[in-house]
Design a protein around this motif. Structure first.
Motif, PDB file in Angstrom:
ATOM      1  N   ASP A 172     -15.137   6.250 -12.305  1.00 36.81           N
ATOM      2  CA  ASP A 172     -13.923   5.461 -12.112  1.00 36.81           C
ATOM      3  C   ASP A 172     -12.740   6.162 -12.788  1.00 36.81           C
ATOM      4  OD1 ASP A 172     -14.152   4.938 -14.854  1.00 36.81           O
ATOM      5  OD2 ASP A 172     -14.934   2.913 -14.548  1.00 36.81           O
ATOM      6  N   ASN A 173     -11.540   5.607 -12.569  1.00 37.25           N
ATOM      7  CA  ASN A 173     -10.336   6.265 -13.082  1.00 37.25           C
ATOM      8  C   ASN A 173     -10.322   6.377 -14.602  1.00 37.25           C
ATOM      9  OD1 ASN A 173      -9.474   6.524 -10.480  1.00 37.25           O
ATOM     10  ND2 ASN A 173      -7.818   5.024 -10.612  1.00 37.25           N
ATOM     11  N   ARG A 203     -10.553   5.086  -1.133  1.00 39.45           N
ATOM     12  CA  ARG A 203     -11.355   5.918  -2.036  1.00 39.45           C
ATOM     13  C   ARG A 203     -12.709   6.270  -1.422  1.00 39.45           C
ATOM     14  NH1 ARG A 203     -10.367   5.931  -7.730  1.00 39.45           N
ATOM     15  NH2 ARG A 203     -12.035   6.934  -8.949  1.00 39.45           N
TER      16      ARG A 203
END
Length: 223
Positions: A172-173, A203
Motif C-alpha cells: 500500500d501507499n 490501481r
C-alpha cells in the motif's frame, strides 16, 4: 514577450503560507504582477483560463493532485505558457518528469528571492532554466540516460517505475512511502500520475499492466 511588458504570474501551491509568501515576494518585484493563486489542479486550470498568465509557479505536490499532470494540461492548453516548478522535491525523477510535461524551469523551495526573480523573468522570456543546485545533476542524469538499456514501461521515470514495482508487489501507499523514504501523499501523487500517463482507470489495472511488463512479483510481499 516584449522586454517592457509586465509579467503576469499565477502561483500554484497547496500550502497557503508558502503560496501567500511567494505571491507577496513577487508583488514586491518591479515588472511582475500576480494575477492569481491556486491550491489544486482545478483551481490552477480555472485561474489560468481566466487570467492568461505568462508564467505559472507550480508546486509538484498539490494535495491529492499531481503538479506534473497539472503542468502537462496547462501546457497542452497553452504551449506558450511558461511553467516554473518550485518544489521541495529535488530528486531527478521529479525534475525530468516536470520537464517532459512541458515545464521550462525548476527551482527548489530553498531558492533565494534573487534566484526566484531571475527564474521568473527567464521563463517568461522563453528560456529554459535549472536552478544552480540542479544544473550539474541534470547533465549527469542526461549523460547516464544515454547509456541505459531498454526498461519496462519506458514512458515512466525511474522513480515512477520504482513506485509501480512496489505497487505490483501488493504494497500500500504507506508501506511504499516508508521503503522509499517519501510521504504517503507523494506516493499517492506518483500513482495518480502513472495512471494518467498509462491511461489506466485504477490501481488494479496498473498492477496487471506492471506485471505484464515484468515488474512486481507473483507473490506480493506484505509489510
Amino acid at each position: 514577450m516584449s522586454g517592457e511588458e509586465t509579467i503576469r504570474v499565477l502561483v500554484v501551491d497547496d500550502h497557503p503560507v508558502f503560496r501567500i509568501g511567494m505571491a507577496a515576494l513577487l508583488r514586491s518585484l518591479p515588472g511582475i504582477e500576480v494575477v492569481g493563486e491556486a491550491a489544486d489542479r482545478a483551481e490552477a486550470l480555472a485561474a489560468a483560463a481566466e487570467h492568461a498568465p505568462h508564467v505559472v509557479l507550480m508546486d509538484l505536490d498539490l494535495g491529492g493532485d499531481s503538479g506534473v499532470e497539472t503542468t502537462r494540461e496547462l501546457c497542452r492548453r497553452d504551449p506558450t505558457l511558461g511553467v516554473l516548478v518550485i518544489t521541495m522535491l529535488g530528486d531527478d525523477d521529479s525534475l525530468f518528469a516536470s520537464m517532459r510535461a512541458g515545464a521550462r524551469g525548476f527551482l527548489l523551495k530553498g531558492a533565494s528571492p534573487e534566484e526566484v526573480a531571475r527564474a521568473v523573468r527567464s521563463v517568461a522570456n522563453g528560456d529554459f532554466l535549472l536552478g544552480p543546485q540542479l544544473a550539474q545533476r541534470g547533465a549527469l542524469y542526461l549523460s547516464g540516460a544515454r547509456t541505459r538499456g531498454a526498461q519496462p514501461l519506458p514512458e515512466l521515470t525511474d522513480r515512477e517505475r520504482e513506485v509501480v514495482d512496489l505497487v505490483a508487489r501488493g504494497y500500500d501507499n504507506a508501506t511504499i512511502a516508508r521503503r522509499l523514504v517519501l510521504s504517503s501523499k507523494t506516493v499517492r501523487n506518483y500513482v495518480y500520475g502513472v495512471l494518467a500517463k498509462l491511461d489506466l482507470p485504477d490501481r488494479g489495472q496498473l498492477i496487471v499492466r506492471a506485471r505484464e511488463a515484468g515488474l512486481g512479483g507473483e507473490d506480493p510481499g506484505t509489510a
